[in-house]
Design a protein around this motif. Structure first.
Motif, PDB file in Angstrom:
ATOM      1  N   ASP A  55      25.806  35.417  31.715  1.00 48.50           N
ATOM      2  CA  ASP A  55      26.140  35.060  33.050  1.00 48.50           C
ATOM      3  C   ASP A  55      27.386  34.762  32.994  1.00 48.50           C
ATOM      4  OD1 ASP A  55      24.027  35.780  34.346  1.00 48.50           O
ATOM      5  OD2 ASP A  55      22.713  33.690  33.305  1.00 48.50           O
ATOM      6  N   LEU A  56      28.684  34.962  32.387  1.00 47.95           N
ATOM      7  CA  LEU A  56      29.727  34.964  31.995  1.00 47.95           C
ATOM      8  C   LEU A  56      30.996  35.149  33.329  1.00 47.95           C
ATOM      9  CD1 LEU A  56      30.557  35.222  28.198  1.00 47.95           C
ATOM     10  CD2 LEU A  56      30.253  32.935  29.406  1.00 47.95           C
ATOM     11  N   LYS A  57      31.847  34.641  34.279  1.00 52.62           N
ATOM     12  CA  LYS A  57      32.587  34.849  34.845  1.00 52.62           C
ATOM     13  C   LYS A  57      33.733  34.652  34.518  1.00 52.62           C
ATOM     14  CE  LYS A  57      30.296  32.117  38.499  1.00 52.62           C
ATOM     15  NZ  LYS A  57      29.097  33.411  38.735  1.00 52.62           N
ATOM     16  N   VAL A  58      33.967  34.685  33.188  1.00 55.63           N
ATOM     17  CA  VAL A  58      35.670  34.569  32.933  1.00 55.63           C
ATOM     18  C   VAL A  58      35.772  34.555  31.159  1.00 55.63           C
ATOM     19  CG1 VAL A  58      37.098  34.331  32.576  1.00 55.63           C
ATOM     20  CG2 VAL A  58      36.470  33.661  34.829  1.00 55.63           C
ATOM     21  N   VAL A  59      35.903  35.453  30.868  1.00 58.29           N
ATOM     22  CA  VAL A  59      36.103  36.177  29.440  1.00 58.29           C
ATOM     23  C   VAL A  59      36.907  35.961  28.515  1.00 58.29           C
ATOM     24  CG1 VAL A  59      35.253  38.009  27.339  1.00 58.29           C
ATOM     25  CG2 VAL A  59      34.162  37.816  29.898  1.00 58.29           C
ATOM     26  N   PRO A  60      37.230  35.127  28.061  1.00 57.73           N
ATOM     27  CA  PRO A  60      38.818  35.290  26.971  1.00 57.73           C
ATOM     28  C   PRO A  60      39.430  36.920  25.954  1.00 57.73           C
ATOM     29  CG  PRO A  60      37.539  33.676  25.701  1.00 57.73           C
ATOM     30  CD  PRO A  60      36.513  34.822  27.144  1.00 57.73           C
ATOM     31  N   THR A  61      40.488  36.478  26.094  1.00 55.43           N
ATOM     32  CA  THR A  61      40.669  37.995  26.019  1.00 55.43           C
ATOM     33  C   THR A  61      40.309  38.096  24.584  1.00 55.43           C
ATOM     34  OG1 THR A  61      43.334  36.846  26.640  1.00 55.43           O
ATOM     35  CG2 THR A  61      43.554  38.922  25.210  1.00 55.43           C
ATOM     36  N   GLY A  62      40.533  37.335  23.676  1.00 56.93           N
ATOM     37  CA  GLY A  62      39.631  38.411  22.065  1.00 56.93           C
ATOM     38  C   GLY A  62      37.874  38.843  22.654  1.00 56.93           C
ATOM     39  N   GLU A  63      37.305  38.471  23.140  1.00 54.34           N
ATOM     40  CA  GLU A  63      36.135  38.670  23.041  1.00 54.34           C
ATOM     41  C   GLU A  63      36.467  40.148  23.761  1.00 54.34           C
ATOM     42  OE1 GLU A  63      31.809  37.403  25.431  1.00 54.34           O
ATOM     43  OE2 GLU A  63      33.558  35.452  23.876  1.00 54.34           O
TER      44      GLU A  63
ATOM     45  N   PRO B 286      37.852  39.054  34.066  1.00 49.50           N
ATOM     46  CA  PRO B 286      36.754  38.847  35.036  1.00 49.50           C
ATOM     47  C   PRO B 286      35.792  39.607  34.389  1.00 49.50           C
ATOM     48  CG  PRO B 286      39.000  38.378  36.335  1.00 49.50           C
ATOM     49  CD  PRO B 286      39.443  39.113  34.512  1.00 49.50           C
ATOM     50  N   ALA B 287      34.839  39.039  34.261  1.00 50.10           N
ATOM     51  CA  ALA B 287      33.304  39.904  33.483  1.00 50.10           C
ATOM     52  C   ALA B 287      32.905  40.659  34.539  1.00 50.10           C
ATOM     53  CB  ALA B 287      31.997  38.912  33.742  1.00 50.10           C
ATOM     54  N   ALA B 288      32.386  40.276  35.848  1.00 43.56           N
ATOM     55  CA  ALA B 288      32.880  41.390  36.789  1.00 43.56           C
ATOM     56  C   ALA B 288      33.374  42.947  36.576  1.00 43.56           C
ATOM     57  CB  ALA B 288      32.490  41.106  38.563  1.00 43.56           C
TER      58      ALA B 288
ATOM     59  N   LEU C 185      35.162  43.633  33.836  1.00 42.04           N
ATOM     60  CA  LEU C 185      35.369  44.200  32.489  1.00 42.04           C
ATOM     61  C   LEU C 185      33.748  45.095  32.645  1.00 42.04           C
ATOM     62  CD1 LEU C 185      35.921  41.351  30.335  1.00 42.04           C
ATOM     63  CD2 LEU C 185      36.830  43.466  29.803  1.00 42.04           C
ATOM     64  N   LYS C 186      32.679  44.920  33.686  1.00 41.75           N
ATOM     65  CA  LYS C 186      31.930  45.383  33.648  1.00 41.75           C
ATOM     66  C   LYS C 186      32.075  46.667  34.068  1.00 41.75           C
ATOM     67  CE  LYS C 186      28.000  41.844  33.537  1.00 41.75           C
ATOM     68  NZ  LYS C 186      27.442  40.763  34.379  1.00 41.75           N
ATOM     69  N   ARG C 187      32.595  46.942  35.010  1.00 37.99           N
ATOM     70  CA  ARG C 187      33.305  47.790  35.824  1.00 37.99           C
ATOM     71  C   ARG C 187      34.134  48.884  35.081  1.00 37.99           C
ATOM     72  NH1 ARG C 187      33.336  44.841  40.196  1.00 37.99           N
ATOM     73  NH2 ARG C 187      35.404  43.864  40.086  1.00 37.99           N
ATOM     74  N   LEU C 188      34.772  48.014  33.988  1.00 43.08           N
ATOM     75  CA  LEU C 188      35.680  49.216  33.553  1.00 43.08           C
ATOM     76  C   LEU C 188      34.320  49.578  32.518  1.00 43.08           C
ATOM     77  CD1 LEU C 188      38.079  50.069  33.447  1.00 43.08           C
ATOM     78  CD2 LEU C 188      38.540  48.070  31.369  1.00 43.08           C
ATOM     79  N   LEU C 189      33.385  48.711  31.999  1.00 40.90           N
ATOM     80  CA  LEU C 189      32.472  49.785  30.443  1.00 40.90           C
ATOM     81  C   LEU C 189      31.533  51.005  31.816  1.00 40.90           C
ATOM     82  CD1 LEU C 189      31.465  46.324  29.102  1.00 40.90           C
ATOM     83  CD2 LEU C 189      33.282  48.021  28.335  1.00 40.90           C
ATOM     84  N   ARG C 190      31.853  51.067  32.289  1.00 45.54           N
ATOM     85  CA  ARG C 190      30.166  51.192  32.897  1.00 45.54           C
ATOM     86  C   ARG C 190      31.631  52.786  33.765  1.00 45.54           C
ATOM     87  NH1 ARG C 190      28.355  47.802  37.169  1.00 45.54           N
ATOM     88  NH2 ARG C 190      27.597  46.158  35.917  1.00 45.54           N
ATOM     89  N   GLY C 191      33.009  52.308  33.713  1.00 42.60           N
ATOM     90  CA  GLY C 191      33.182  53.784  33.602  1.00 42.60           C
ATOM     91  C   GLY C 191      33.701  53.825  35.498  1.00 42.60           C
ATOM     92  N   GLU C 192      33.679  53.216  36.324  1.00 41.76           N
ATOM     93  CA  GLU C 192      33.915  52.657  37.492  1.00 41.76           C
ATOM     94  C   GLU C 192      35.369  52.770  38.658  1.00 41.76           C
ATOM     95  OE1 GLU C 192      31.045  49.963  39.513  1.00 41.76           O
ATOM     96  OE2 GLU C 192      29.361  51.079  38.342  1.00 41.76           O
TER      97      GLU C 192
END
Length: 62
Positions: free
Chosen positions: A9-17, A51-53, A55-62
């Protein structure tokens, strides 16, 4: 993708993570912040957050 699910449920993720999730070095994300990249960070208290959203899009290749 497993990494996208680990954001929970994170909205923003730190750079290292964020770098770890993407399999990149934190310096790469900092370069994205300066020179442009596939996602843009937000500043929180003088630090970069990703932004977690996005990152999710990038990880899915969108």
């Amino acid at each position: 993708m497993e990494n996208a699910n680990s954001l929970g449920d994170l909205k923003v993720v730190p750079t290292g993570e964020a770098a770890s999730l993407l399999g990149l070095r934190p310096q790469t994300l900092r370069k994205w912040a300066t020179y442009g990249g596939p996602i843009k960070p937000v500043k929180i208290g003088g630090r970069l957050g990703w932004p977690a959203a996005d990152l999710k899009r990038l990880l899915r290749g969108e």
